[in-house]
Motif scaffolding. Sequence first.
Motif, short mmCIF file in Angstrom:
data_model
loop_
_atom_site.label_atom_id
_atom_site.label_comp_id
_atom_site.label_asym_id
_atom_site.label_seq_id
_atom_site.Cartn_x
_atom_site.Cartn_y
_atom_site.Cartn_z
N VAL A 69 0.83 -1.22 0.00
CA VAL A 69 0.00 0.00 0.00
C VAL A 69 0.86 1.26 0.00
O VAL A 69 0.60 2.21 -0.76
CB VAL A 69 -0.98 0.00 1.21
N ALA A 70 1.90 1.28 0.82
CA ALA A 70 2.75 2.49 0.91
C ALA A 70 3.43 2.76 -0.43
O ALA A 70 3.48 3.92 -0.90
CB ALA A 70 3.80 2.31 2.01
N TYR A 71 3.95 1.69 -1.06
CA TYR A 71 4.62 1.86 -2.37
C TYR A 71 3.64 2.36 -3.42
O TYR A 71 3.94 3.28 -4.19
CB TYR A 71 5.27 0.53 -2.79
N GLN A 72 2.44 1.75 -3.44
CA GLN A 72 1.43 2.17 -4.43
C GLN A 72 1.01 3.63 -4.21
O GLN A 72 0.83 4.37 -5.16
CB GLN A 72 0.20 1.24 -4.39
N HIS A 73 0.87 4.01 -2.95
CA HIS A 73 0.48 5.40 -2.64
C HIS A 73 1.54 6.36 -3.19
O HIS A 73 1.22 7.38 -3.82
CB HIS A 73 0.31 5.58 -1.12
N TYR A 74 2.80 6.03 -2.95
CA TYR A 74 3.92 6.86 -3.44
C TYR A 74 3.90 6.95 -4.98
O TYR A 74 4.01 8.04 -5.55
CB TYR A 74 5.24 6.29 -2.93
N ARG A 75 3.73 5.79 -5.64
CA ARG A 75 3.77 5.77 -7.11
C ARG A 75 2.57 6.50 -7.72
O ARG A 75 2.71 7.25 -8.69
CB ARG A 75 3.81 4.32 -7.63
N VAL A 76 1.38 6.28 -7.15
CA VAL A 76 0.17 6.93 -7.69
C VAL A 76 0.30 8.45 -7.54
O VAL A 76 0.00 9.20 -8.47
CB VAL A 76 -1.10 6.41 -6.98
N SER A 77 0.78 8.91 -6.37
CA SER A 77 0.95 10.37 -6.15
C SER A 77 1.92 10.94 -7.18
O SER A 77 1.68 12.00 -7.76
CB SER A 77 1.49 10.65 -4.75
N ARG B 198 0.22 11.01 -10.63
CA ARG B 198 -0.85 12.02 -10.70
C ARG B 198 -0.26 13.41 -10.90
O ARG B 198 -0.77 14.23 -11.66
CB ARG B 198 -1.72 11.97 -9.44
N PRO C 232 1.29 1.87 -11.73
CA PRO C 232 0.29 1.49 -10.72
C PRO C 232 -1.07 1.24 -11.38
O PRO C 232 -1.50 2.03 -12.24
CB PRO C 232 0.21 2.73 -9.80
N LEU D 140 -4.01 1.84 -10.51
CA LEU D 140 -4.97 2.94 -10.39
C LEU D 140 -4.85 3.99 -11.50
O LEU D 140 -5.82 4.66 -11.83
CB LEU D 140 -4.82 3.64 -9.03
#
Length: 430
Positions: free
Chosen positions: A21-29, A32, A54, A56
Motif C-alpha cells: 500500500v505504501a509503495y502504491q500510494h507513493y507511485r500513484v501520487s 498524478r 500502478p 490505479l
Amino acid sequence: GGGGGGGEPALPEVDVREENVAYQHYRVSLFRRLLQQYPLSQRLIIQEAKVDIPPLVRFEVWCVILGVGAEAEAAYEAVDKESEGVSDHQIDLDIPRCHQYHPLLSSPEGHRKMRRILKAWVSHNPDLLYWQGLDSLLAPFLTLSFNDEARAFCCLQEVVRKYLRKFFMKDNNFFLQAFLALFQHLLAYHDPILAAHMHRIEFHAELYAIPWFLTLFTHILHLEKIYRLWDTLLLQPDSLPLFLSVALMQQMREELLPLDFNAAIYFFSNLPSVEVEKCIDHAIALFHSTPLSLIVPKHCTGDAPTSEPGRPWASRFPLRRLKQELAPRMSVENLRDLNLPHVAIDIRSAEEFSEFHIPNSVHMPLKTTKLKDLERFAGQHIVLVSTSKDKDAVKLANKLVQQGFVNVSVLNGGIDAARAVWGELREAVQ
C-alpha cells in the motif's frame, strides 16, 4: 520484475509491489503529479512507466504512451457507429465470447459499448478489415475506461496503427505467412531443438501463433495478465511480440517436446498458465541477444529470388524457399557491426578462400568439415558464409539446427555481399 541499476538494490517482483500500500500510494501520487503537467511531462511519465505502472493510473498512463489526448472525444463523436455494416454479423458473434468472465464485458451495457466501438473502428478504417480478435484487442482498453468510450476507441486505433496495421489489411495472407516464417526462424535461432521438433511433427506456426500476434496475446491470456504484459509491450519496439512468442514457447518447452501432432492440437487449445513476468524478462533478454537484421523480412512476392544491381546483400527470396530454411539470414552490415560474440565460418574451397575472405573468418571447407568440428564454437553466434548461391550454407545451417546448435545464421548474399562491404573498406584504407 526489474529495478534500478548502478548498484541500487533491485525492486521486488511487480505483483509484490502492487500489494504494498505504501509503495502504491507513493507511485500513484508521483504519476498524478506528472499527469497534471502533461504534455510537458510526457518524457518523465514514460521513464517512470518503465519501472512500473500502478493499476490505479494504468489507463491514463497508457493514453500518454499511445499519444491519446483531449481530441479523443471529438474524434469518436465524428465517427458513424450506427449504420449497418458488412462486419456486423461477425461482431455480434464475437462479443458474447470475449472475456465473458469479466463482469463489465459480460454485462448488457458492456456488449453495447463494445459493439459501438468496434463498429466505429470499422467505419473509420475503410482500408482495413475487421478480423476476429479485434474484440479481444479492445477488451483491455474498455475494461480500464468503461465510461470513456472515446479514449478506448482512440487507444484501439493507435495500437492497431503501431503494431498490427498489416495484420488487418484486406489481403493479409502473404504478410501473415512471411511474419510466421520470421517467428519460426527466430525460434530456431534461440531454441533449435524445440523448433526442429515442431518442424518434424509438422505443427507449423500458422496452427497456433496467429491469434497471439493478431491480438497481442489478448486471445490467450486472462485480462489481469494482459494488463501486466501490455505495461511492458506498449513501451517496447514493435518487434517485441515476436520475442514474447519465442519466450512463451520456451516456457512450455518441456510439455511440447514429447507431443505428436494430435497431442499438440489439444495442448494449444488448452494452454497451461503463463508466468507473464518471466516471459517478459526472457523476451527482453532474447531481444538484446539477437542480431537485429534477423528480424528484417527477406522475402519477395514472386517465385524467383531478387537482388538489386551492385547490392548483393539485399537479396530477397520467395517465401516458399525461406520456409524450407530452418536458420535465419543475417545482413552483411549487421555482421560487420556485430557486438555479440560471433564467428564467421567460410565453407568455400581453399582457392576461393585465399582469393578473398572476411577478415577474422574461420575457413572450414564443406567437403572436409564434420559437425563435431563446429562444437568448439558453442556459445558464439555462428554465421555461415559461402558463395552467393548459398545452397551449401543453407544445407549446413539446416543440419546444425537439427543437431541443436544455437544461434546459427546464413550470411545473406554470401561472399559477394562481403566483398562489396569489406572491399569498399579496403579501398578506403588504401
